[in-house]
Design a protein around this motif. Sequence first.
Motif, PDB file in Angstrom:
ATOM      1  N   ARG A   1       7.075   0.690   3.524  1.00  0.00           N
ATOM      2  CA  ARG A   1       7.748   1.075   2.281  1.00  0.00           C
ATOM      3  C   ARG A   1       7.582   2.569   2.064  1.00  0.00           C
ATOM      4  O   ARG A   1       6.743   3.222   2.696  1.00  0.00           O
ATOM      5  N   GLU A   2       8.380   3.092   1.117  1.00  0.00           N
ATOM      6  CA  GLU A   2       8.218   4.484   0.740  1.00  0.00           C
ATOM      7  C   GLU A   2       6.898   4.674   0.004  1.00  0.00           C
ATOM      8  O   GLU A   2       6.371   3.754  -0.632  1.00  0.00           O
ATOM      9  N   GLU A   3       6.372   5.882   0.058  1.00  0.00           N
ATOM     10  CA  GLU A   3       5.056   6.153  -0.525  1.00  0.00           C
ATOM     11  C   GLU A   3       5.026   5.874  -2.022  1.00  0.00           C
ATOM     12  O   GLU A   3       4.055   5.317  -2.545  1.00  0.00           O
ATOM     13  N   TYR A   4       6.103   6.220  -2.745  1.00  0.00           N
ATOM     14  CA  TYR A   4       6.111   5.996  -4.190  1.00  0.00           C
ATOM     15  C   TYR A   4       6.083   4.506  -4.521  1.00  0.00           C
ATOM     16  O   TYR A   4       5.560   4.092  -5.556  1.00  0.00           O
ATOM     17  N   GLU A   5       6.640   3.666  -3.641  1.00  0.00           N
ATOM     18  CA  GLU A   5       6.604   2.227  -3.865  1.00  0.00           C
ATOM     19  C   GLU A   5       5.189   1.687  -3.688  1.00  0.00           C
ATOM     20  O   GLU A   5       4.738   0.817  -4.440  1.00  0.00           O
ATOM     21  N   VAL A   6       4.489   2.205  -2.692  1.00  0.00           N
ATOM     22  CA  VAL A   6       3.128   1.736  -2.406  1.00  0.00           C
ATOM     23  C   VAL A   6       2.203   2.043  -3.579  1.00  0.00           C
ATOM     24  O   VAL A   6       1.283   1.272  -3.877  1.00  0.00           O
ATOM     25  N   TYR A   7       2.453   3.125  -4.261  1.00  0.00           N
ATOM     26  CA  TYR A   7       1.628   3.487  -5.421  1.00  0.00           C
ATOM     27  C   TYR A   7       1.636   2.364  -6.459  1.00  0.00           C
ATOM     28  O   TYR A   7       0.600   2.018  -7.041  1.00  0.00           O
ATOM     29  N   ASP A   8       2.800   1.750  -6.660  1.00  0.00           N
ATOM     30  CA  ASP A   8       2.894   0.667  -7.643  1.00  0.00           C
ATOM     31  C   ASP A   8       2.117  -0.561  -7.178  1.00  0.00           C
ATOM     32  O   ASP A   8       1.491  -1.247  -7.986  1.00  0.00           O
ATOM     33  N   TYR A   9       2.119  -0.829  -5.884  1.00  0.00           N
ATOM     34  CA  TYR A   9       1.357  -1.968  -5.367  1.00  0.00           C
ATOM     35  C   TYR A   9      -0.138  -1.768  -5.606  1.00  0.00           C
ATOM     36  O   TYR A   9      -0.849  -2.701  -5.992  1.00  0.00           O
ATOM     37  N   GLU A  10      -0.625  -0.571  -5.372  1.00  0.00           N
ATOM     38  CA  GLU A  10      -2.057  -0.318  -5.561  1.00  0.00           C
ATOM     39  C   GLU A  10      -2.449  -0.447  -7.029  1.00  0.00           C
ATOM     40  O   GLU A  10      -3.517  -0.983  -7.355  1.00  0.00           O
ATOM     41  N   LYS A  11      -1.576   0.002  -7.940  1.00  0.00           N
ATOM     42  CA  LYS A  11      -1.898  -0.053  -9.368  1.00  0.00           C
ATOM     43  C   LYS A  11      -2.010  -1.484  -9.877  1.00  0.00           C
ATOM     44  O   LYS A  11      -2.656  -1.730 -10.903  1.00  0.00           O
ATOM     45  N   ARG A  12      -1.389  -2.418  -9.193  1.00  0.00           N
ATOM     46  CA  ARG A  12      -1.396  -3.800  -9.672  1.00  0.00           C
ATOM     47  C   ARG A  12      -2.601  -4.603  -9.170  1.00  0.00           C
ATOM     48  O   ARG A  12      -2.723  -5.783  -9.475  1.00  0.00           O
TER      49      ARG A  12
END
Length: 756
Positions: A676-687
């Motif tokens: 995935r794009e890096e900005y998408e991965v950020y949301d996964y980590e936050k959850r």
Amino acid sequence: MDELTANISFDRFADMPEFYGSGAAEYRLAMVKERDDFLDLFAGARHVDAVTYAETPDLMVKMLTEYDIGSLDVLIGNAEDYADQVNEVSTARSLARLRQDDRLTIRLKNRKTVHSKIYRIVMPDDTVKLVQGSANLSRNSWEYHTNQISVITTDVGTELDEEFERFIDEYRDGYSDQTLLEGLVEALEEADSPEERENRIEYWVGAGDLDVSDTAALNQDAVEDLKDAADQVTAVVDDPEEADETVAFVEEPENADRNVVEPDEPTDEDGSVALDEDESPDVGLVESEHETGLTDGLDRPRVRAPDEKIRMGTSKVDKDTADEFGAGLRDRGATVEDHSITAPLSAYNNQVKESTAIPTMSVLPEAEQVVIGEDDEMILVATDEPTPEVLDHCLETIEDYIETVQNHGHTQSETAVMAQMYEAFLYGFWAPFANQYAEALSSPSRTLDNVLQHLYIEGKSDAGKDKLTEYILRLVSDNTVISGVDADDVGVKEVRGVREWDTCFPYAIIDAEKEKIQRWSPIRNYWGDWTPTNVDQPCLIFTTNDALPKSEFRNRMKILSMDVSFPSNPEDPGFRKAQEDLSGVLERQNPIFSYVARRMLTEQPWTDGNGTIEDVRRIVREFYNEAGREQPEYFPADEPAEKTYDTGRLKWQRDIQGGRVTFESEPNAITADFDREEYEVYDYEKRLPKRFMSEKSSTSVYIGAPEEFAEWIGYSVNDLLNGAAETGTDTEQSTTTEDASDTDNSGGFLSRLFGD
């Protein structure tokens, strides 16, 4: 101190300083009889980390000042209401100053007692003392006990030091999510003068009251008059025979078709009240255009009171503020004098709505009424309990709205989306009562922002979240509020200002970008300076196309996810049918809020101090029983929908099953690599729950607690490392709530009450 000293070696830690030998450290086993001897260990330290008992906050000040400690981070393992031990303004002032200077962090336990006593004492020469034993920082420990400690001395950054520090971090992550003074420090930073700073400190200690702003004071005066009028009106409507005033059911104010006055008045032959030609009723009772006709009473009565006056005193208010406030009302027929403003009810109601985009709304527990101001009318709630027929109609209408997801939406999480939509309704019906809960729960030692959360509804532009919010506002307002406020029209000034108008009607901000929300600093401490003498302030509702905001904002929010797409363009298949079905639901009368409010006012559950939205959840559950209607599968009957259906877990499970994430082994950890794009991965980590000790790097997420993560996601660690998508493991969404507790900001009531 009586002590035994030695050098000890550790096979695991071969990087110990050479002067101790490979893997060696200095060790002391000491009997400590006096607290001063124990505190000498800390003297001159650059920094101290601690997990310990303490009942004496003034000792923290003493350690940082008299013992020349640079900074102190301590988790208090025993105190239930540690802030209550701060009973001197001077101590609170010193604690706040040290906290503002980043020299002091006091963490409060969030569940069971933490009996451990461990200390990490970093000295200026980069040596570190790792202390463990029975000694703590409370006076009782030294007045009645002799203590024993072990002290291991090594260098900062050795493996032993890092392992010890990880122990402390585990306690912090697992047993604390609130820091003392955070709300006070934020309030002090917003204070405009030294006097206001002192007032805030005094209130926090419990030694003084916080004055309201000039605008709030004017609105407080006005709403007192409005409440008095509503009290009188309610008495007339509830029990006309005992009332001192007259009431008329009217279509127009001047044309009464039925009149009720005091029982000793003369009546006509047909039993109706005889009025003189020149006599007019004191109050006009207007049947709402939105009645269901399924009950003998009125679902949502309105009272028309064109002659009602609202008065505001201005003698103690800043002249410029009073002049500006009076100028707007004068244009609507108000009289502005030297020390007062007198305005028609309609003028004041319209002024509030123009200034805030929401109406006046007050909860009157004594009168058992909720009153909304609309022009020269006061909208009330039902004066009678609902019939099974009207409850069945109301619940069916809400279900039909939610089931548009089934009929017209596109989603991989149908039940989860519908459950979270229902949760939004429950929040909307609870929100007007937030100030009653604030008064019941308000305490200098508690963080109200964790309990009285904002609502954050995330989803794509075609997820229907804005329409859902608007429908909730319609239900609460009897269709007088049909939309929220555009986020482009909102800034810090508006967020602060809406708290000054003494209204509890929910303030919904539509299409709020994450970056904007994070710039609206008052959100973080929205309830932090609330006191029982304050004016009412509304709950905030945000809809957004963006992902989650920063953690300091997430901690203040109940987050619901609308992971669904509806036909949004005329050329989309099914668009017209979806619009027709939705319009059919919206056109149906639904006084559900009126009956929820009636039950809330009758029972006043906020006085128990044991719940918030849970109280509305219970009432709606009772409504299903009283209506004889089966609860739909998606109704969140027992716990918050976002807890039952953890959307963060669902996102991870989908990517694992779809092969978009692979896992690699790390020492005592695993790394998730995303396609995935890096900005998408950020949301996964936050959850991810905090206990997983996760960290994002590029398109990867490091997970420091792989076993716990694997249990949460529904796989074994071996499955994840060997390609979970091929294992066929069943990862059906669990309804167990325990796993989601770290990320669910609206979960357990007590965890939020005492949370960060």
